[in-house]
Design a protein around this motif. Sequence first.
Motif, PDB file in Angstrom:
ATOM      1  N   HIS A  71     -11.450  37.375  12.802  1.00 28.70           N
ATOM      2  CA  HIS A  71     -11.128  38.777  13.104  1.00 28.70           C
ATOM      3  C   HIS A  71     -12.388  39.612  12.913  1.00 28.70           C
ATOM      4  CE1 HIS A  71      -8.670  42.313  13.629  1.00 28.70           C
ATOM      5  NE2 HIS A  71      -8.868  42.755  12.407  1.00 28.70           N
ATOM      6  N   LYS A  72     -12.593  40.579  13.778  1.00 31.90           N
ATOM      7  CA  LYS A  72     -13.691  41.545  13.673  1.00 31.90           C
ATOM      8  C   LYS A  72     -15.070  40.884  13.641  1.00 31.90           C
ATOM      9  CE  LYS A  72     -11.521  45.660  11.740  1.00 31.90           C
ATOM     10  NZ  LYS A  72     -11.575  46.662  10.653  1.00 31.90           N
ATOM     11  N   ILE A  73     -15.246  39.836  14.439  1.00 35.23           N
ATOM     12  CA  ILE A  73     -16.539  39.156  14.478  1.00 35.23           C
ATOM     13  C   ILE A  73     -16.658  38.383  15.778  1.00 35.23           C
ATOM     14  CG2 ILE A  73     -15.784  37.011  13.357  1.00 35.23           C
ATOM     15  CD1 ILE A  73     -18.440  37.180  11.706  1.00 35.23           C
ATOM     16  N   SER A  74     -17.868  38.309  16.301  1.00 37.11           N
ATOM     17  CA  SER A  74     -18.116  37.516  17.502  1.00 37.11           C
ATOM     18  C   SER A  74     -18.468  36.088  17.098  1.00 37.11           C
ATOM     19  CB  SER A  74     -19.271  38.116  18.312  1.00 37.11           C
ATOM     20  OG  SER A  74     -20.484  38.031  17.593  1.00 37.11           O
ATOM     21  N   LEU A  75     -18.377  35.170  18.039  1.00 32.13           N
ATOM     22  CA  LEU A  75     -18.644  33.777  17.710  1.00 32.13           C
ATOM     23  C   LEU A  75     -20.091  33.570  17.278  1.00 32.13           C
ATOM     24  CD1 LEU A  75     -17.712  30.875  17.507  1.00 32.13           C
ATOM     25  CD2 LEU A  75     -18.206  30.602  19.945  1.00 32.13           C
ATOM     26  N   GLU A  76     -21.034  34.153  17.992  1.00 32.65           N
ATOM     27  CA  GLU A  76     -22.440  33.982  17.627  1.00 32.65           C
ATOM     28  C   GLU A  76     -22.730  34.520  16.234  1.00 32.65           C
ATOM     29  OE1 GLU A  76     -21.326  34.943  20.508  1.00 32.65           O
ATOM     30  OE2 GLU A  76     -22.139  33.487  21.933  1.00 32.65           O
ATOM     31  N   THR A  77     -22.130  35.659  15.903  1.00 32.04           N
ATOM     32  CA  THR A  77     -22.315  36.224  14.563  1.00 32.04           C
ATOM     33  C   THR A  77     -21.653  35.346  13.517  1.00 32.04           C
ATOM     34  OG1 THR A  77     -22.392  38.462  15.478  1.00 32.04           O
ATOM     35  CG2 THR A  77     -21.956  38.272  13.132  1.00 32.04           C
ATOM     36  N   ALA A  78     -20.508  34.786  13.850  1.00 33.38           N
ATOM     37  CA  ALA A  78     -19.817  33.893  12.917  1.00 33.38           C
ATOM     38  C   ALA A  78     -20.675  32.671  12.598  1.00 33.38           C
ATOM     39  CB  ALA A  78     -18.479  33.463  13.495  1.00 33.38           C
ATOM     40  N   ILE A  79     -21.275  32.084  13.620  1.00 30.87           N
ATOM     41  CA  ILE A  79     -22.155  30.931  13.408  1.00 30.87           C
ATOM     42  C   ILE A  79     -23.323  31.318  12.507  1.00 30.87           C
ATOM     43  CG2 ILE A  79     -23.763  29.363  14.567  1.00 30.87           C
ATOM     44  CD1 ILE A  79     -21.837  29.516  17.013  1.00 30.87           C
ATOM     45  N   ASN A  80     -23.909  32.470  12.780  1.00 36.99           N
ATOM     46  CA  ASN A  80     -25.043  32.952  11.994  1.00 36.99           C
ATOM     47  C   ASN A  80     -24.671  33.099  10.532  1.00 36.99           C
ATOM     48  OD1 ASN A  80     -26.766  35.214  10.780  1.00 36.99           O
ATOM     49  ND2 ASN A  80     -27.881  34.780  12.669  1.00 36.99           N
ATOM     50  N   TRP A  81     -23.502  33.654  10.266  1.00 36.56           N
ATOM     51  CA  TRP A  81     -23.098  33.878   8.873  1.00 36.56           C
ATOM     52  C   TRP A  81     -22.742  32.582   8.164  1.00 36.56           C
ATOM     53  CZ3 TRP A  81     -23.907  37.429   5.442  1.00 36.56           C
ATOM     54  CH2 TRP A  81     -24.289  38.700   5.878  1.00 36.56           C
ATOM     55  N   VAL A  82     -22.170  31.644   8.881  1.00 33.92           N
ATOM     56  CA  VAL A  82     -21.899  30.344   8.260  1.00 33.92           C
ATOM     57  C   VAL A  82     -23.211  29.696   7.824  1.00 33.92           C
ATOM     58  CG1 VAL A  82     -21.052  28.003   8.671  1.00 33.92           C
ATOM     59  CG2 VAL A  82     -19.711  29.960   9.450  1.00 33.92           C
ATOM     60  N   LEU A  83     -24.232  29.761   8.668  1.00 35.34           N
ATOM     61  CA  LEU A  83     -25.528  29.193   8.306  1.00 35.34           C
ATOM     62  C   LEU A  83     -26.169  29.951   7.144  1.00 35.34           C
ATOM     63  CD1 LEU A  83     -26.963  28.415  11.852  1.00 35.34           C
ATOM     64  CD2 LEU A  83     -26.304  26.745  10.096  1.00 35.34           C
ATOM     65  N   ARG A  84     -26.031  31.261   7.113  1.00 32.53           N
ATOM     66  CA  ARG A  84     -26.575  32.045   6.003  1.00 32.53           C
ATOM     67  C   ARG A  84     -25.938  31.650   4.670  1.00 32.53           C
ATOM     68  NH1 ARG A  84     -26.921  38.412   7.873  1.00 32.53           N
ATOM     69  NH2 ARG A  84     -28.115  38.127   9.803  1.00 32.53           N
ATOM     70  N   CYS A  85     -24.694  31.248   4.740  1.00 32.88           N
ATOM     71  CA  CYS A  85     -23.958  30.902   3.518  1.00 32.88           C
ATOM     72  C   CYS A  85     -24.028  29.413   3.198  1.00 32.88           C
ATOM     73  CB  CYS A  85     -22.498  31.332   3.646  1.00 32.88           C
ATOM     74  SG  CYS A  85     -22.265  33.121   3.753  1.00 32.88           S
TER      75      CYS A  85
ATOM     76  N   GLN B 139      -3.816  41.391  18.267  1.00 30.52           N
ATOM     77  CA  GLN B 139      -4.511  42.297  17.353  1.00 30.52           C
ATOM     78  C   GLN B 139      -5.871  41.759  16.894  1.00 30.52           C
ATOM     79  OE1 GLN B 139      -2.043  43.793  14.147  1.00 30.52           O
ATOM     80  NE2 GLN B 139      -0.188  43.630  15.388  1.00 30.52           N
ATOM     81  N   VAL B 140      -6.174  40.513  17.244  1.00 32.43           N
ATOM     82  CA  VAL B 140      -7.458  39.936  16.856  1.00 32.43           C
ATOM     83  C   VAL B 140      -8.597  40.647  17.579  1.00 32.43           C
ATOM     84  CG1 VAL B 140      -8.902  37.872  16.929  1.00 32.43           C
ATOM     85  CG2 VAL B 140      -6.486  37.674  16.321  1.00 32.43           C
ATOM     86  N   ILE B 141      -9.573  41.126  16.831  1.00 31.37           N
ATOM     87  CA  ILE B 141     -10.758  41.777  17.398  1.00 31.37           C
ATOM     88  C   ILE B 141     -11.871  40.736  17.444  1.00 31.37           C
ATOM     89  CG2 ILE B 141     -12.486  43.589  17.072  1.00 31.37           C
ATOM     90  CD1 ILE B 141     -10.286  45.213  15.637  1.00 31.37           C
ATOM     91  N   ARG B 142     -12.416  40.506  18.639  1.00 29.26           N
ATOM     92  CA  ARG B 142     -13.384  39.425  18.840  1.00 29.26           C
ATOM     93  C   ARG B 142     -14.826  39.937  18.925  1.00 29.26           C
ATOM     94  NH1 ARG B 142     -10.738  36.068  23.687  1.00 29.26           N
ATOM     95  NH2 ARG B 142     -12.570  34.726  23.258  1.00 29.26           N
ATOM     96  N   ASP B 143     -15.041  41.155  18.485  1.00 29.53           N
ATOM     97  CA  ASP B 143     -16.377  41.741  18.416  1.00 29.53           C
ATOM     98  C   ASP B 143     -16.714  42.055  16.966  1.00 29.53           C
ATOM     99  OD1 ASP B 143     -16.733  41.815  21.277  1.00 29.53           O
ATOM    100  OD2 ASP B 143     -15.341  43.505  21.304  1.00 29.53           O
ATOM    101  N   ASP B 144     -17.999  42.247  16.688  1.00 34.60           N
ATOM    102  CA  ASP B 144     -18.423  42.547  15.322  1.00 34.60           C
ATOM    103  C   ASP B 144     -17.905  43.909  14.878  1.00 34.60           C
ATOM    104  OD1 ASP B 144     -19.772  40.143  15.362  1.00 34.60           O
ATOM    105  OD2 ASP B 144     -21.670  41.048  15.991  1.00 34.60           O
TER     106      ASP B 144
END
Length: 232
Positions: free
Chosen positions: A196-210, A36-41
């Motif tokens: 869940h509901k996020i791609s790896l590249e987007t996840a990295i981006n958000w970690v840096l934003r935070c 059930q894990v969604i690997r896209d944004d």
Amino acid sequence: MEPAKIFQGNIQEALNQPWPQTVDAARKIQEQLRSQVIRDDGFSTVQYVAGVDVGFEDNYRITKAAVAVLRYPSLELVERAIARIPTTFPYIPGFLSFREIPALLQALQKLNTIPDLILCDGQGFAHPRRFGIACHLGVLLDVPAIGVAKSRLIGTHEELAAEKGSWQSLWDKEERVGAILRSRANVKPLYISIGHKISLETAINWVLRCTPKYRLPETTRLADRFASAREG
């Protein structure tokens, strides 16, 4: 239905489910839910980001869960919630979610501010069965989630540059399961994976934003502080 009602409904549904008491039962749940894990944004606008973390009291007999909700992009704290429950599952690597999520759900249930994105102190897809705590919590709540771990559970990677923002893919059995990220120059890296509901590249981006200043994202840093505090 309003997002807040959906969020609270998902929490209540998860709390009503029987929680496993053995490793075999927990492994079966991981194998059942990982599809059930969604690997896209699966989101667009982010107004609130949350960090979740867990501490323990009374010689690990009590699990203390903390949630910190921050406004984005200012990263100011807008709400926090704490929950304490008896610890019911032992510490076993690879099964962290079954020890921590019951308390986290009760803390999340207290929120008035619904997060658009949750950063978990732990693994997500970078897990032997591809279902760490960030995946588990994200699927249960149907909320975008990221695993932000301070240490590596599985995987190998190429050498990482010292500059902030540098990252390398984390590989396990020829599958990319996450990334190793330098969140601050010349400090130990973080291990990032999707929940869940996020791609790896987007996840990295958000970690840096935070993560404007310290090694840890502000979400994780505050949740860790609240979970570790003797009072509150």
